[in-house]
Design an enzyme around this catalytic site. Structure first.
Site, short mmCIF file in Angstrom:
data_model
loop_
_atom_site.label_atom_id
_atom_site.label_comp_id
_atom_site.label_asym_id
_atom_site.label_seq_id
_atom_site.Cartn_x
_atom_site.Cartn_y
_atom_site.Cartn_z
N TYR A 188 0.83 -1.20 0.00
CA TYR A 188 0.00 0.00 0.00
C TYR A 188 0.87 1.25 0.00
O TYR A 188 1.81 1.37 0.79
CB TYR A 188 -0.93 0.02 1.22
CG TYR A 188 -1.88 1.19 1.17
CD1 TYR A 188 -2.97 1.17 0.31
CD2 TYR A 188 -1.67 2.31 1.96
CE1 TYR A 188 -3.84 2.24 0.24
CE2 TYR A 188 -2.54 3.40 1.89
CZ TYR A 188 -3.62 3.35 1.03
OH TYR A 188 -4.46 4.43 0.95
N GLN A 239 -10.49 0.22 2.37
CA GLN A 239 -11.02 -0.65 1.33
C GLN A 239 -9.91 -1.33 0.53
O GLN A 239 -10.08 -2.44 0.04
CB GLN A 239 -11.98 0.11 0.41
CG GLN A 239 -11.40 1.31 -0.30
CD GLN A 239 -11.56 2.60 0.49
OE1 GLN A 239 -11.65 2.59 1.70
NE2 GLN A 239 -11.58 3.72 -0.21
N ASN A 266 -3.13 6.20 6.69
CA ASN A 266 -3.80 6.97 7.72
C ASN A 266 -4.44 6.04 8.75
O ASN A 266 -4.29 4.81 8.69
CB ASN A 266 -4.83 7.93 7.11
CG ASN A 266 -5.95 7.19 6.38
OD1 ASN A 266 -6.19 6.01 6.61
ND2 ASN A 266 -6.64 7.90 5.50
N THR A 294 4.32 9.96 11.63
CA THR A 294 5.78 9.91 11.64
C THR A 294 6.36 10.63 12.85
O THR A 294 5.71 11.52 13.43
CB THR A 294 6.34 10.52 10.34
OG1 THR A 294 7.74 10.23 10.24
CG2 THR A 294 6.13 12.02 10.30
N GLU A 326 10.56 6.68 15.87
CA GLU A 326 10.70 6.07 14.54
C GLU A 326 12.05 6.43 13.93
O GLU A 326 12.78 5.57 13.44
CB GLU A 326 9.57 6.59 13.66
CG GLU A 326 9.62 6.09 12.22
CD GLU A 326 8.59 6.78 11.34
OE1 GLU A 326 8.32 6.26 10.25
OE2 GLU A 326 8.07 7.85 11.74
N ASP A 331 14.79 8.99 4.14
CA ASP A 331 13.50 8.94 3.46
C ASP A 331 13.66 8.60 1.98
O ASP A 331 12.72 8.08 1.36
CB ASP A 331 12.78 10.29 3.58
CG ASP A 331 12.13 10.48 4.95
OD1 ASP A 331 11.93 9.47 5.65
OD2 ASP A 331 11.84 11.63 5.30
N GLU A 376 3.73 -35.38 29.55
CA GLU A 376 2.69 -34.42 29.16
C GLU A 376 1.33 -35.10 29.00
O GLU A 376 0.38 -34.45 28.54
CB GLU A 376 3.09 -33.72 27.87
CG GLU A 376 4.30 -32.80 28.02
CD GLU A 376 4.59 -31.97 26.78
OE1 GLU A 376 5.31 -30.96 26.91
OE2 GLU A 376 4.10 -32.33 25.69
#
Length: 438
Positions: free
Chosen positions: A134, A198, A221, A244, A335, A369, A423
């Site tokens: 994503y 979705q 998000n 972030t 982070e 980044d 056991e």
């Protein structure tokens, strides 16, 4: 512009004598995944039961556009690459080259252990079969996230890669062209113009032309993160990444302009972004605040940056010395953590909790980044104390292959039977005895 938190003598000033918990000293942004669960659960259920039509409905509802087809047509990515600014293409290619080198260095070979004649266990690393990646496209088209997700998956040996990014109204309901161009550079030809929760549900359930995936990665998000939480188990996920964060441990040797610029650079991601400076130097704190007053109002995204820097999640934290500062940044587990101190490498080597560590004045987070060769998909919200950033390892699974001969089994058969009886699982022991009773 940015508040101060004074922790000087905090650790020694407690009457109870209990250790000071620095994790609570620097609050984070309010990122309440639980509050989003009801809405996101409804979206996931809608996709599960309504399939492609539901996905299209959500695209129209949340992104203001209803794509003709959620799969981007063949050739669209190459067309976007052909139209790409040559300077942007050169930057992407260099970033890909550097990231591929570090990913290839992470590849693990099978580990074979011989425990005796005829007794062998092989630790195999097996890539995922199919993954869904994503890439956000709301506040900004994060083309760098294409590289950070795709390259480690490819190096790991993943055979099937699907990528989703929100439909863009200004581009006729397709994915942002810069993101498409990056897909073409990397040879990713299965791209879906679907965003938010979705998109995660589409990956998890297999919807329309998108076959179900085994693993989902990528930032997003709160709705995207919540969908990953709800669907974890049905699919694997990399993490529940929130807004972030940048932490900076700095002393008198740091350049205030550098420090301020780095705080601003991460604040422009999101109004909920966290920017924290930890320093024993009141002089540096004063100078950084003056620099922020100048730099914030000179940046393009003034309101976004100002909102982030004045939020509860951002602060200048004063400490007695770098030892206390190290304790604070370790507890905060940011982070991204920059070390701008004398002997920065020495202090960096002592950090245990951070998604990524940037050493010295010439390793800003912005480098990571894009072009450092490191991955920028990293744990947030303090999760760096137990989780790692995205890497080749995230796209592989460990499988033990057990290969024993009859003689090798006979050597430990009595131990297996004894432990099985201990056991109260006699069938386990019987499964060994049957091989020697005939």
């Amino acid at each position: 512009m940015i508040r101060r938190i004074d922790l000087r003598s905090a650790a020694t000033g407690r009457a109870s004598g209990e250790p000071f918990d620095y994790r609570t000293a620097v609050p984070r942004a309010d990122f309440d995944v639980e509050a989003a669960v009801p809405a996101v659960h409804a979206i996931c259920e809608g996709v599960r039961t309504g399939g492609l039509e539901a996905v299209l409905d959500y695209c129209e509802r949340f992104d203001g556009v209803r794509p003709d087809d959620i799969r981007v047509p063949a050739g669209a990515a190459q067309a976007a690459l052909d139209d790409l600014d040559p300077a942007i293409r050169a930057g992407l290619e260099e970033s890909i080259r550097r990231l591929r080198l570090t990913c290839e260095a992470e590849l693990e070979t099978d580990a074979v252990t011989d425990l005796g004649p005829g007794a062998r266990v092989t630790h195999r690393k097996v890539p995922m079969n199919r993954v869904g990646l994503y890439v956000p496209g709301g506040i900004a088209p994060l083309v760098s996230s294409v590289l950070m997700n795709v390259v480690p998956a490819q190096v790991a040996g993943v055979r099937s890669i699907a990528l989703a990014s929100p439909p863009q109204k200004e581009f006729g309901g397709s994915v942002h062209p810069t993101i498409l161009a990056a897909c073409a550079l990397l040879g990713v030809d299965e791209v879906y113009t679907v965003g938010g929760a979705q998109a995660i549900a589409m990956f998890a359930y297999g919807t329309g032309p998108c076959a179900r995936v085994d693993f989902v990665t990528g930032p997003g998000n709160i709705y995207t993160v919540t969908a990953k939480r709800l669907l974890k188990g049905l699919v694997g996920i990399d993490s529940e990444a929130g807004p972030t964060e940048i932490g900076i441990l700095a002393d008198d040797t740091a350049d205030a302009a550098y420090v301020a610029a780095d705080l601003v650079s991460q604040a422009e991601h999101d109004p909920l972004a966290s920017a924290v400076l930890v320093t024993p130097s009141e002089r540096l704190a004063d100078e950084v605040e003056l620099e922020l007053d100048k730099q914030v109002f000179a940046t393009r995204h003034v309101e976004r940056v100002r909102t982030a820097l004045t939020g509860v999640q951002s602060a200048v934290v004063l400490v007695d010395d770098l030892e206390q500062g190290l304790a604070v940044v370790d507890a905060h587990a940011a982070e991204h953590l920059e070390i701008q101190t004398e002997d920065a490498a020495g202090w960096a080597a002592r950090v245990t909790n951070a998604g990524a560590i940037f050493v010295g004045p010439h390793a800003p987070v912005s480098l990571g980044d894009y072009c450092a060769g490191s991955n920028h998909v990293l744990p947030t919200g303090g999760c760096a104390c137990h989780s790692s950033g995205l890497s080749v390892r995230a796209f592989t699974r460990s499988v033990h292959v057990v290969d024993y001969s009859r003689d090798a089994l006979a050597e430990v058969a009595d131990h297996v039977v004894t432990l099985a009886e201990a056991e109260d699982l006699p069938g386990h022991g019987a499964a060994v005895r049957v091989r020697f009773d005939r």
